[in-house]
Design a protein around this motif. Structure first.
Motif, PDB file in Angstrom:
ATOM      1  N   SER A 136      -9.739  21.578  52.062  1.00 13.51           N
ATOM      2  CA  SER A 136     -10.118  20.115  51.519  1.00 13.51           C
ATOM      3  C   SER A 136      -8.726  19.322  51.565  1.00 13.51           C
ATOM      4  N   ARG A 137      -7.617  19.809  51.352  1.00 11.97           N
ATOM      5  CA  ARG A 137      -5.931  19.489  51.199  1.00 11.97           C
ATOM      6  C   ARG A 137      -5.092  20.357  52.573  1.00 11.97           C
ATOM      7  N   VAL A 138      -4.202  20.103  53.864  1.00 10.46           N
ATOM      8  CA  VAL A 138      -3.370  20.300  54.158  1.00 10.46           C
ATOM      9  C   VAL A 138      -2.532  19.806  53.965  1.00 10.46           C
ATOM     10  N   ASP A 139      -1.612  20.560  53.605  1.00  7.27           N
ATOM     11  CA  ASP A 139       0.498  19.962  53.801  1.00  7.27           C
ATOM     12  C   ASP A 139       0.925  20.648  54.530  1.00  7.27           C
ATOM     13  N   PHE A 140       1.759  20.094  54.859  1.00 12.55           N
ATOM     14  CA  PHE A 140       2.465  20.043  56.140  1.00 12.55           C
ATOM     15  C   PHE A 140       4.187  20.517  56.151  1.00 12.55           C
ATOM     16  N   ALA A 141       4.856  21.840  55.816  1.00  8.48           N
ATOM     17  CA  ALA A 141       5.899  21.253  55.371  1.00  8.48           C
ATOM     18  C   ALA A 141       6.755  21.330  56.731  1.00  8.48           C
ATOM     19  N   SER A 142       7.880  20.951  57.019  1.00 11.94           N
ATOM     20  CA  SER A 142       8.866  20.487  58.323  1.00 11.94           C
ATOM     21  C   SER A 142      10.127  20.055  57.772  1.00 11.94           C
ATOM     22  N   GLY A 143      11.005  19.784  58.540  1.00  9.62           N
ATOM     23  CA  GLY A 143      12.082  19.661  58.314  1.00  9.62           C
ATOM     24  C   GLY A 143      12.415  18.781  59.687  1.00  9.62           C
ATOM     25  N   ASP A 144      11.303  18.390  60.489  1.00 12.92           N
ATOM     26  CA  ASP A 144      11.946  17.290  61.920  1.00 12.92           C
ATOM     27  C   ASP A 144      10.538  16.444  61.538  1.00 12.92           C
ATOM     28  N   ALA A 145      11.539  14.535  61.787  1.00 12.83           N
ATOM     29  CA  ALA A 145      10.350  13.725  61.247  1.00 12.83           C
ATOM     30  C   ALA A 145      10.226  13.606  62.063  1.00 12.83           C
ATOM     31  N   GLU A 146      10.263  13.943  63.148  1.00 11.22           N
ATOM     32  CA  GLU A 146       9.021  13.317  64.477  1.00 11.22           C
ATOM     33  C   GLU A 146       7.490  14.167  63.765  1.00 11.22           C
ATOM     34  N   GLN A 147       7.683  15.538  64.118  1.00 12.90           N
ATOM     35  CA  GLN A 147       6.436  16.640  63.929  1.00 12.90           C
ATOM     36  C   GLN A 147       5.857  15.980  63.108  1.00 12.90           C
ATOM     37  N   LEU A 148       6.528  15.480  61.300  1.00  9.62           N
ATOM     38  CA  LEU A 148       6.019  14.482  59.888  1.00  9.62           C
ATOM     39  C   LEU A 148       5.250  14.006  60.324  1.00  9.62           C
ATOM     40  N   ALA A 149       5.891  13.318  60.960  1.00 12.84           N
ATOM     41  CA  ALA A 149       5.119  11.856  60.894  1.00 12.84           C
ATOM     42  C   ALA A 149       4.028  12.402  61.654  1.00 12.84           C
ATOM     43  N   LEU A 150       3.678  12.990  62.793  1.00 14.47           N
ATOM     44  CA  LEU A 150       2.511  13.082  63.790  1.00 14.47           C
ATOM     45  C   LEU A 150       1.276  13.872  62.763  1.00 14.47           C
ATOM     46  N   ALA A 151       1.748  15.122  62.397  1.00 17.03           N
ATOM     47  CA  ALA A 151       1.033  15.642  60.741  1.00 17.03           C
ATOM     48  C   ALA A 151      -0.014  15.207  60.023  1.00 17.03           C
ATOM     49  N   GLU A 152       0.920  13.670  59.849  1.00 17.72           N
ATOM     50  CA  GLU A 152       0.189  12.472  59.148  1.00 17.72           C
ATOM     51  C   GLU A 152      -0.470  11.751  59.619  1.00 17.72           C
ATOM     52  N   ARG A 153      -0.324  11.599  61.012  1.00 17.65           N
ATOM     53  CA  ARG A 153      -1.425  11.041  61.807  1.00 17.65           C
ATOM     54  C   ARG A 153      -2.802  11.779  61.686  1.00 17.65           C
ATOM     55  N   LEU A 154      -2.682  12.989  61.761  1.00 16.59           N
ATOM     56  CA  LEU A 154      -3.514  13.885  62.015  1.00 16.59           C
ATOM     57  C   LEU A 154      -4.374  14.075  60.539  1.00 16.59           C
ATOM     58  N   GLY A 155      -4.401  13.287  59.971  1.00 20.37           N
ATOM     59  CA  GLY A 155      -4.397  13.724  58.375  1.00 20.37           C
ATOM     60  C   GLY A 155      -3.945  14.026  56.885  1.00 20.37           C
ATOM     61  N   ALA A 156      -2.616  14.980  57.932  1.00 30.49           N
ATOM     62  CA  ALA A 156      -2.202  16.538  56.711  1.00 30.49           C
ATOM     63  C   ALA A 156      -1.234  15.615  56.202  1.00 30.49           C
ATOM     64  N   HIS A 157      -0.470  16.269  54.923  1.00 24.22           N
ATOM     65  CA  HIS A 157       0.521  15.630  54.370  1.00 24.22           C
ATOM     66  C   HIS A 157       2.036  16.225  54.418  1.00 24.22           C
ATOM     67  N   PRO A 158       2.608  15.424  54.775  1.00 21.52           N
ATOM     68  CA  PRO A 158       3.600  15.653  55.298  1.00 21.52           C
ATOM     69  C   PRO A 158       4.752  16.523  53.811  1.00 21.52           C
ATOM     70  N   ILE A 159       5.380  17.359  54.073  1.00 17.79           N
ATOM     71  CA  ILE A 159       6.816  17.657  53.078  1.00 17.79           C
ATOM     72  C   ILE A 159       7.449  18.061  53.394  1.00 17.79           C
ATOM     73  N   GLU A 160       8.970  16.947  53.597  1.00 22.74           N
ATOM     74  CA  GLU A 160      10.130  17.396  54.518  1.00 22.74           C
ATOM     75  C   GLU A 160      11.069  17.764  53.306  1.00 22.74           C
ATOM     76  N   THR A 161      11.497  19.097  54.287  1.00 17.86           N
ATOM     77  CA  THR A 161      12.125  20.155  52.742  1.00 17.86           C
ATOM     78  C   THR A 161      12.823  20.814  54.576  1.00 17.86           C
ATOM     79  N   ASP A 162      13.709  21.448  53.804  1.00 12.82           N
ATOM     80  CA  ASP A 162      14.990  21.831  54.773  1.00 12.82           C
ATOM     81  C   ASP A 162      14.200  23.568  55.025  1.00 12.82           C
ATOM     82  N   LEU A 163      13.368  24.011  53.921  1.00 11.63           N
ATOM     83  CA  LEU A 163      12.567  25.116  53.630  1.00 11.63           C
ATOM     84  C   LEU A 163      13.364  25.933  52.724  1.00 11.63           C
ATOM     85  N   ALA A 164      14.545  25.854  52.358  1.00 13.04           N
ATOM     86  CA  ALA A 164      15.918  26.495  51.997  1.00 13.04           C
ATOM     87  C   ALA A 164      15.499  26.521  50.549  1.00 13.04           C
ATOM     88  N   THR A 165      15.223  25.548  50.177  1.00 12.79           N
ATOM     89  CA  THR A 165      14.522  25.096  47.938  1.00 12.79           C
ATOM     90  C   THR A 165      12.877  25.745  48.426  1.00 12.79           C
TER      91      THR A 165
END
Ligand SMILES: [Zn+2]
Ligand SMILES: [Zn+2]
Length: 342
Positions: A201-230
């Motif tokens: 019903s929802r796919v969130d995509f956590a990453s620190g990589d801007a190109e990957q986040l943009a592609l995830a969003e084009r696929l229909g996922a919700h990008p979460i920009e993070t360094d994963l340390a938080t």
């Protein structure tokens, strides 16, 4: 024949090597038409794993059958096929149970293009021909109407992303899901695409990589920009851990809800990685890790692609001609595909 060979860390060259021959009546020869670079390939050629001499490159391809042993049924010369990247017999107890990555008849990690890991040279798909020791078990017929470049990564990374979510969404239909990406370029994106195709019903995509986040969003996922340390902002019933850093793994576990499922598709070389066992015990977090079983997954995954429910080409960011492979292979790209001229 010509074979792209890694001769030293980051040093690739086309070499003339003897063409493989059929050695048994259950075998086939396949001419690769399009080859994709797996997420592990740049680590193999970088010297992260110690080299044991020159090795053949490439373990994801779609090709054409050029020769068949007498005992092979259901395949024909000229047929378009996806080749499982893991060598498996298809007959032992483990293969029969669908665990084709762990065939009992062969040494562990018997894969094309991965001699630094297994110590055995099975050949690489960036070659004019490859030998397929168990043709019926390892070759999946594919529609020849589909352009080869679209199917190139179906040997490994596409089913790897698919299996990371498919059984868990089948057990918990319509769940919300998080992909945590930290160092694997394409597998987390195939997982996101598969999750959406399978009714998450929802796919969130956590990453620190801007190109990957943009592609995830084009696929229909919700990008979460993070360094994963938080700390993750919320938790999910299904989380996919896809990467190489202990920080990313711990983010994924923290993001898994009580009694939720964290599926890791990550390989951590070297000594162990500490796990927060106290938290996992207290909250009942189920942690799954293991390799994808390529041959067993191919019929399902090729079927979904033929039905246009999965579109791996949406994740391909670079396609080059066969002769450019040596230069392009070490360069960064989310998904590189090498194809022969038509
Ligand atoms: Zn691979
Ligand atoms: Zn087997």
């Amino acid at each position: 024949m010509q074979q792209l060979t890694c001769i030293d860390p980051n040093k690739l060259e086309w070499r003339d090597v003897p063409a493989p021959r059929i050695q048994g009546d259950g075998e086939a020869l396949v001419r690769p038409l399009a080859v994709a670079r797996c997420d592990i390939d740049r680590f193999l050629t970088s010297g992260l794993f110690p080299l044991r001499g020159p090795f053949a490159l490439g373990h994801e391809c779609v090709g054409e059958v050029t020769a068949l042993g007498d005992a092979v049924h259901g395949l024909a010369i000229g047929q378009r096929v996806v080749v499982a990247f893991q060598v498996s017999c298809g007959r032992c107890k483990t293969c029969a149970a669908g665990r084709t990555a762990l065939c009992e008849k062969l040494p562990t990690l018997s894969d094309y293009g991965m001699q630094p890991l297994s110590g055995v040279e099975y050949g690489g798909m960036l070659s004019d021909l490859i030998r397929v020791p168990h043709a019926e078990a390892m070759l999946q017929p594919a529609p020849s109407a589909l352009e080869p470049a679209r199917l190139a990564s179906v040997s490994d990374n596409v089913p790897d992303g698919y299996r990371a979510v498919a059984p868990h969404l089948a057990a918990r239909p319509g769940s919300e899901l998080l992909i945590v990406s930290h160092g694997l370029p394409s597998i987390p994106l195939y997982a996101a695409q598969a999750a959406l195709a399978l009714g998450a019903s929802r796919v969130d995509f956590a990453s620190g990589d801007a190109e990957q986040l943009a592609l995830a969003e084009r696929l229909g996922a919700h990008p979460i920009e993070t360094d994963l340390a938080t700390k993750p902002a919320r938790t999910y019933p299904i989380v996919v851990d896809a990467g190489l850093s202990p920080t990313g793994l711990h983010y994924a576990i923290r993001a898994t809800e009580p009694e939720g499922l964290c599926q890791s598709v990550s390989f951590h070389p070297g000594p162990g990685v500490p796990l927060p066992m106290g938290r996992m015990y207290t909250l009942g977090i189920r942690f799954h890790v293991g390799r994808c079983h390529s041959a067993a997954l191919l019929p399902e995954v090729v079927g979904l692609i033929a039905a246009r429910r999965l579109r791996p080409e949406a994740i391909t960011t670079r396609v080059v001609d066969w002769k450019e492979a040596a230069d392009a292979w070490p360069e960064p790209a989310i998904k590189l595909v090498v194809r022969r001229p038509a």
